[in-house]
Design a protein around this motif. Structure first.
Motif, PDB file in Angstrom:
ATOM      1  N   PHE A 206       2.661   5.300  10.565  1.00  0.00           N
ATOM      2  CA  PHE A 206       2.203   5.886   9.307  1.00  0.00           C
ATOM      3  C   PHE A 206       3.165   5.628   8.156  1.00  0.00           C
ATOM      4  O   PHE A 206       2.784   5.770   6.991  1.00  0.00           O
ATOM      5  CB  PHE A 206       2.004   7.393   9.463  1.00  0.00           C
ATOM      6  N   ARG A 212      -1.175   3.217   7.098  1.00  0.00           N
ATOM      7  CA  ARG A 212      -2.072   4.030   6.281  1.00  0.00           C
ATOM      8  C   ARG A 212      -3.476   3.450   6.290  1.00  0.00           C
ATOM      9  O   ARG A 212      -4.459   4.172   6.493  1.00  0.00           O
ATOM     10  CB  ARG A 212      -1.567   4.114   4.834  1.00  0.00           C
ATOM     11  N   ILE A 258      -0.854  11.227   6.156  1.00  0.00           N
ATOM     12  CA  ILE A 258       0.172  10.222   5.858  1.00  0.00           C
ATOM     13  C   ILE A 258       1.344  10.857   5.128  1.00  0.00           C
ATOM     14  O   ILE A 258       2.512  10.591   5.447  1.00  0.00           O
ATOM     15  CB  ILE A 258      -0.418   9.066   5.032  1.00  0.00           C
TER      16      ILE A 258
END
Length: 348
Positions: A206, A212, A258
């Motif tokens: 992440f 992402r 995220i």
């Protein structure tokens, strides 16, 4: 307090993509759990109390929070907080069991999940650890709840830990899975042994733009994998997973997830208004309220050894590790044990 439903601001293109992707994944993976039933927890929609399908909505702080309110309004309040990638259904059986014992049980969707929405498009989609506790305090204020028993696992455990540590006057008692999870950016900057680092693979994934995009593109498939890894012996069925997967179809879900993991590594900033709270949390404050910590013997997610955090509880305290097949999603996999812990700590 006036309750109202916010306007639906879900990005319709993203909704179409997530639903289509979920359907495709379900079609290709159908039968992975083909009707296997585990010994405990939810399997099938018939086990869901009606209050989990007729949710309430209330403005609280920066959010319009979607939540379950089950049990008598005069009962002792219990607030149960879910984690990632889970949702309110982790507590469906627990909530039902507590409601039948006379407790009033509140189960909110976190920011970025289900029907919970930001009231303003200009609000920072912040997911540093302290904001979830601030959100929950705001919900209690909006509902007129001065003090509650708190329960949580994963992000929810960290949230109730923070509430118990910083606002003990709002916490009658606490049940926390995997114990004491309060952290800090400085603490997270210290490297762990290689095997421990391996368990955090998704955190590092992440941290990248590839991660992402990957999470946004494959949210449902990614989260099913996390369920499997975190609870390797939990034979949940497709219906159970898809019921929760619907909560990821939230316009802020990816951004919240995220930001949470990037903030932990110091790769994303929080908001200055929470600096004082984070400074207090960085000192790893003691928890003085009566507490029971729980652990599943088959927890496949990163979690501390119970001996490592026992000293952080200064009030009356017990720890229980439940053997057998119980994994990371403790309240859904072992609802009797979780509910019993709430009832026990309530009577201390």
């Amino acid at each position: 307090m006036t309750e109202k439903k916010p306007s639906d601001t879900i990005n319709k293109n993203r909704r179409h993509f997530v639903v289509t992707g979920a359907a495709t994944f379900a079609a290709t993976q159908l039968g992975l759990f083909s009707g296997k039933a585990r010994a405990a927890g939810l399997v099938g929609a018939h086990a869901v109390p009606s209050e989990f399908t007729t949710l309430k909505q209330i403005d609280a702080g920066v959010l319009s929070i979607s939540y379950v309110d089950i049990g008598p309004k005069s009962g002792i309040p219990v607030v149960l907080v879910h984690g990632w990638p889970y949702d309110i259904y982790s507590y469906a059986e627990v909530a039902q069991k507590l409601a039948t014992k006379g407790y009033r049980v509140i189960v909110p969707y976190l920011r970025g999940y289900g029907g919970t929405r930001f009231l303003s498009p200009d609000t920072v989609r912040n997911a540093q650890q302290s904001v979830f506790a601030v959100d929950t305090i705001a919900l209690m204020d909006a509902l007129g709840i001065k003090k509650a028993i708190l329960g949580g696992f994963d992000w929810g455990a960290r949230t109730v830990n923070i509430m118990a540590a910083l606002w003990p006057e709002r916490c009658q008692a606490m049940v926390s899975v995997s114990g004491y999870l309060i952290g800090s950016q400085d603490g997270n900057a210290k490297p762990l042994p290689p095997r421990a680092e391996l368990a955090w693979w998704y955190q590092f994934y992440f941290a990248t733009e590839r991660g992402r995009i990957g999470y946004q593109t494959n949210t449902t498939e990614f989260n099913k994998l996390i369920w499997q890894l975190a609870s390797p012996k939990w034979e949940f069925d497709e219906e159970t997973f898809q019921r929760t997967a619907a909560s990821f179809d939230n316009p802020d879900h990816v951004e919240i997830v995220i930001h949470n993991y990037r903030w932990r590594l110091g790769l994303a900033e929080g908001e200055a208004q929470y600096d004082a709270l984070e400074e207090k949390l960085a000192k790893m404050p003691m928890i003085t309220v009566p507490s029971i910590t729980l652990e599943g013997a088959a927890n496949g997610a990163p979690h501390p050894d119970p001996k490592a955090y026992a000293g952080k509880f200064a009030g009356k305290y017990k720890h229980r590790t439940i053997g057998g097949a119980i994994g990371h999603n403790f309240p859904q996999e072992a609802p009797d044990e979780f509910a019993n812990a709430i009832i026990e700590v309530a009577n201390w």
